[in-house]
Write a protein that holds these residues in place. Structure first.
Motif, PDB file in Angstrom:
ATOM      1  N   ASP A  40       0.843  -1.203   0.000  1.00 55.43           N
ATOM      2  CA  ASP A  40       0.000   0.000   0.000  1.00 55.43           C
ATOM      3  C   ASP A  40       0.876   1.251   0.000  1.00 55.43           C
ATOM      4  OD1 ASP A  40      -2.227   1.526  -0.060  1.00 55.43           O
ATOM      5  OD2 ASP A  40      -3.080   0.811   1.819  1.00 55.43           O
ATOM      6  N   VAL A  41       1.540   1.483  -1.119  1.00 55.57           N
ATOM      7  CA  VAL A  41       2.482   2.597  -1.255  1.00 55.57           C
ATOM      8  C   VAL A  41       1.733   3.926  -1.126  1.00 55.57           C
ATOM      9  CG1 VAL A  41       4.104   3.739  -2.809  1.00 55.57           C
ATOM     10  CG2 VAL A  41       4.017   1.236  -2.703  1.00 55.57           C
ATOM     11  N   GLY A  42       2.262   4.793  -0.274  1.00 53.31           N
ATOM     12  CA  GLY A  42       1.656   6.102  -0.050  1.00 53.31           C
ATOM     13  C   GLY A  42       0.854   6.175   1.235  1.00 53.31           C
ATOM     14  N   LEU A  43       0.401   5.030   1.742  1.00 52.60           N
ATOM     15  CA  LEU A  43      -0.356   5.020   3.004  1.00 52.60           C
ATOM     16  C   LEU A  43       0.425   4.305   4.109  1.00 52.60           C
ATOM     17  CD1 LEU A  43      -4.001   4.390   1.736  1.00 52.60           C
ATOM     18  CD2 LEU A  43      -2.979   6.522   2.514  1.00 52.60           C
ATOM     19  N   ARG A  44       0.798   3.040   3.879  1.00 50.28           N
ATOM     20  CA  ARG A  44       1.669   2.287   4.786  1.00 50.28           C
ATOM     21  C   ARG A  44       1.103   2.170   6.201  1.00 50.28           C
ATOM     22  NH1 ARG A  44       7.703   4.183   5.759  1.00 50.28           N
ATOM     23  NH2 ARG A  44       6.954   4.922   7.782  1.00 50.28           N
ATOM     24  N   ASN A  45       0.344   1.093   6.410  1.00 53.96           N
ATOM     25  CA  ASN A  45      -0.204   0.839   7.744  1.00 53.96           C
ATOM     26  C   ASN A  45       0.277  -0.461   8.371  1.00 53.96           C
ATOM     27  OD1 ASN A  45      -1.895   3.143   8.169  1.00 53.96           O
ATOM     28  ND2 ASN A  45      -3.245   2.347   6.577  1.00 53.96           N
ATOM     29  N   ASP A  77      10.866  -9.042  13.437  1.00 59.08           N
ATOM     30  CA  ASP A  77       9.968  -8.812  14.560  1.00 59.08           C
ATOM     31  C   ASP A  77      10.712  -9.073  15.875  1.00 59.08           C
ATOM     32  OD1 ASP A  77       6.816  -8.519  15.089  1.00 59.08           O
ATOM     33  OD2 ASP A  77       7.660  -9.920  16.546  1.00 59.08           O
ATOM     34  N   LYS A  78      10.457  -8.236  16.881  1.00 57.57           N
ATOM     35  CA  LYS A  78      11.138  -8.375  18.168  1.00 57.57           C
ATOM     36  C   LYS A  78      10.593  -9.528  18.998  1.00 57.57           C
ATOM     37  CE  LYS A  78      12.538  -3.542  18.731  1.00 57.57           C
ATOM     38  NZ  LYS A  78      12.417  -2.326  19.575  1.00 57.57           N
ATOM     39  N   ARG A  79       9.381  -9.996  18.653  1.00 52.87           N
ATOM     40  CA  ARG A  79       8.738 -11.037  19.466  1.00 52.87           C
ATOM     41  C   ARG A  79       8.932 -12.434  18.892  1.00 52.87           C
ATOM     42  NH1 ARG A  79       4.071  -6.832  18.549  1.00 52.87           N
ATOM     43  NH2 ARG A  79       5.081  -7.210  16.549  1.00 52.87           N
ATOM     44  N   ILE A  80       9.037 -12.528  17.560  1.00 56.12           N
ATOM     45  CA  ILE A  80       9.199 -13.832  16.903  1.00 56.12           C
ATOM     46  C   ILE A  80      10.351 -13.717  15.910  1.00 56.12           C
ATOM     47  CG2 ILE A  80       8.068 -15.676  15.610  1.00 56.12           C
ATOM     48  CD1 ILE A  80       5.405 -14.575  16.361  1.00 56.12           C
ATOM     49  N   ASP A  81      11.377 -14.529  16.086  1.00 55.22           N
ATOM     50  CA  ASP A  81      12.580 -14.435  15.260  1.00 55.22           C
ATOM     51  C   ASP A  81      12.337 -14.784  13.799  1.00 55.22           C
ATOM     52  OD1 ASP A  81      14.129 -13.588  17.341  1.00 55.22           O
ATOM     53  OD2 ASP A  81      14.932 -15.576  17.822  1.00 55.22           O
ATOM     54  N   THR A  82      11.277 -15.559  13.516  1.00 52.36           N
ATOM     55  CA  THR A  82      11.044 -16.016  12.144  1.00 52.36           C
ATOM     56  C   THR A  82      10.043 -15.136  11.385  1.00 52.36           C
ATOM     57  OG1 THR A  82       9.340 -17.549  12.953  1.00 52.36           O
ATOM     58  CG2 THR A  82      11.583 -18.407  12.700  1.00 52.36           C
ATOM     59  N   LEU A  83       9.692 -13.977  11.954  1.00 48.55           N
ATOM     60  CA  LEU A  83       8.725 -13.081  11.335  1.00 48.55           C
ATOM     61  C   LEU A  83       9.412 -11.772  10.920  1.00 48.55           C
ATOM     62  CD1 LEU A  83       5.778 -12.385  10.592  1.00 48.55           C
ATOM     63  CD2 LEU A  83       5.465 -11.593  12.950  1.00 48.55           C
ATOM     64  N   PHE A  84       9.234 -11.387   9.649  1.00 51.04           N
ATOM     65  CA  PHE A  84       9.871 -10.179   9.108  1.00 51.04           C
ATOM     66  C   PHE A  84       8.831  -9.309   8.398  1.00 51.04           C
ATOM     67  CE2 PHE A  84      13.276 -13.121   9.706  1.00 51.04           C
ATOM     68  CZ  PHE A  84      14.444 -12.387   9.868  1.00 51.04           C
ATOM     69  N   LEU A  85       9.169  -8.027   8.290  1.00 54.41           N
ATOM     70  CA  LEU A  85       8.323  -7.053   7.594  1.00 54.41           C
ATOM     71  C   LEU A  85       9.134  -6.331   6.530  1.00 54.41           C
ATOM     72  CD1 LEU A  85       5.902  -4.964   7.285  1.00 54.41           C
ATOM     73  CD2 LEU A  85       7.007  -3.683   9.144  1.00 54.41           C
ATOM     74  N   LEU A  86       8.543  -6.197   5.331  1.00 51.09           N
ATOM     75  CA  LEU A  86       9.086  -5.315   4.310  1.00 51.09           C
ATOM     76  C   LEU A  86       8.066  -4.195   4.128  1.00 51.09           C
ATOM     77  CD1 LEU A  86      11.158  -4.554   2.177  1.00 51.09           C
ATOM     78  CD2 LEU A  86      10.022  -6.099   0.573  1.00 51.09           C
ATOM     79  N   PRO A  87       8.353  -2.998   4.662  1.00 49.17           N
ATOM     80  CA  PRO A  87       7.356  -1.917   4.661  1.00 49.17           C
ATOM     81  C   PRO A  87       7.210  -1.255   3.300  1.00 49.17           C
ATOM     82  CG  PRO A  87       9.386  -1.154   5.656  1.00 49.17           C
ATOM     83  CD  PRO A  87       9.594  -2.606   5.351  1.00 49.17           C
ATOM     84  N   ALA A  88       6.087  -0.548   3.141  1.00 43.07           N
ATOM     85  CA  ALA A  88       5.855   0.267   1.943  1.00 43.07           C
ATOM     86  C   ALA A  88       6.420   1.661   2.182  1.00 43.07           C
ATOM     87  CB  ALA A  88       4.360   0.342   1.628  1.00 43.07           C
ATOM     88  N   SER A  89       6.536   2.413   1.093  1.00 42.78           N
ATOM     89  CA  SER A  89       6.954   3.808   1.200  1.00 42.78           C
ATOM     90  C   SER A  89       5.751   4.677   1.533  1.00 42.78           C
ATOM     91  CB  SER A  89       7.574   4.274  -0.112  1.00 42.78           C
ATOM     92  OG  SER A  89       7.807   5.659  -0.081  1.00 42.78           O
ATOM     93  N   GLN A  90       5.979   5.674   2.371  1.00 45.24           N
ATOM     94  CA  GLN A  90       4.902   6.588   2.754  1.00 45.24           C
ATOM     95  C   GLN A  90       4.951   7.877   1.940  1.00 45.24           C
ATOM     96  OE1 GLN A  90       4.911   7.407   6.957  1.00 45.24           O
ATOM     97  NE2 GLN A  90       2.696   7.211   7.093  1.00 45.24           N
TER      98      GLN A  90
END
Length: 271
Positions: A40-45, A77-90
């Motif tokens: 969701d480029v431009g919003l990023r939630n 993710d700080k809580r689960i080592d196997t979980l990652f996020l690739l964020p959108a641009s705002q």
């Protein structure tokens, strides 16, 4: 190679982002290596729901344009080592998403993750079509209301025509995730019943997420509901949905109307 899931819908506000986070966290809790990708480029939630908004340095557009390497943009993710996020641009426009760039990013992620979950923007514009293009599985998120279901029907048509699988003559695996379901309102006729939605959309039911303040509370503290409130009804529904995604043959239970003692007495008299 990992599997690519697109979480999509035709209408905004149906729970795509909260569902992406909840499903991703639930899969990671099974020791699967998961990355959730915000298209969701431009919003990023998605970074807000994941509680990572202050840790964003680089984003999807930076990677596509060569301003950053993919590992630099990934947030663990700080809580689960196997979980990652690739964020959108705002700050960028959706036109900065290119077919070649998205294809490269998705193919690279598939090499290193068991599941790549793409959080699609609502509607049928460029960001949405690129988010679904490389999907192996589509989770169509729908509220039990006519406008939401109608828009989801349009999305199903796009999944059958605009994805790489469709172009190769293959059928993409599609599942329905019914969110914000309220048994009392459905019984009163204020929203569609589950059977009504299934009859219109004609795709397998992945899960029914009941209406609950637990989802909002979890989002407000920056955590997927499957982490913040793991024993809540919505979290349990997401955990069951993940088991179905993993191939388990698990029946879907429809949330029932909860009556108090007086309600049960009156119901018996009415019968």
């Amino acid at each position: 190679m990992g599997k690519v899931i697109v979480v999509t819908s035709g209408k905004g506000g149906v729970g795509k982002t909260t569902s992406t986070a909840a499903l991703g966290a639930a899969l990671a809790q099974r020791n699967e290596k998961v990355v959730v990708v915000d298209f969701d480029v431009g919003l990023r939630n998605l970074d807000l729901v994941m509680g990572a908004e202050r840790r964003v340095v680089y984003d999807l557009i930076n990677v596509i344009q060569g301003d950053a390497k993919l590992p630099q943009a990934l947030i663990r993710d700080k809580r689960i080592d196997t979980l990652f996020l690739l964020p959108a641009s705002q700050t960028r426009d959706k036109d900065n998403l290119t077919e070649e760039g998205v294809e490269w990013v998705i193919n690279e992620l598939k090499k290193h993750f068991d599941w790549v979950i793409c959080d699609s923007p609502a509607g049928i514009e460029r960001g949405a079509t690129l988010a679904m293009r490389h999907a192996d599985i589509a989770v169509v998120v729908t509220n039990p209301e006519v406008s939401s279901v109608r828009d989801s029907d349009r999305i199903i048509g796009l999944l059958d025509s605009k994805t790489l699988k469709a172009e190769r003559g293959e059928r993409i695996e599609k599942h329905l995730l019914l969110t914000r379901y309220d048994a009392i309102r459905a019984q009163r006729g204020d929203m569609l019943k589950v059977d009504d939605v299934l009859e219109i959309l004609s795709i397998p039911l992945l899960g029914i997420i009941p209406e609950s303040m637990d989802v909002l509370k979890a989002s407000n503290v920056g955590a997927p509901v499957t982490l913040a409130e793991p024993k809540s009804a919505p979290a349990q529904a997401y955990f069951e949905a993940v088991r179905r995604l993993a191939g388990e043959n698990l029946p879907v239970s429809i949330p029932e109307e909860k009556r108090g003692l007086l309600g049960k007495i009156f119901a018996r008299r009415a019968a």
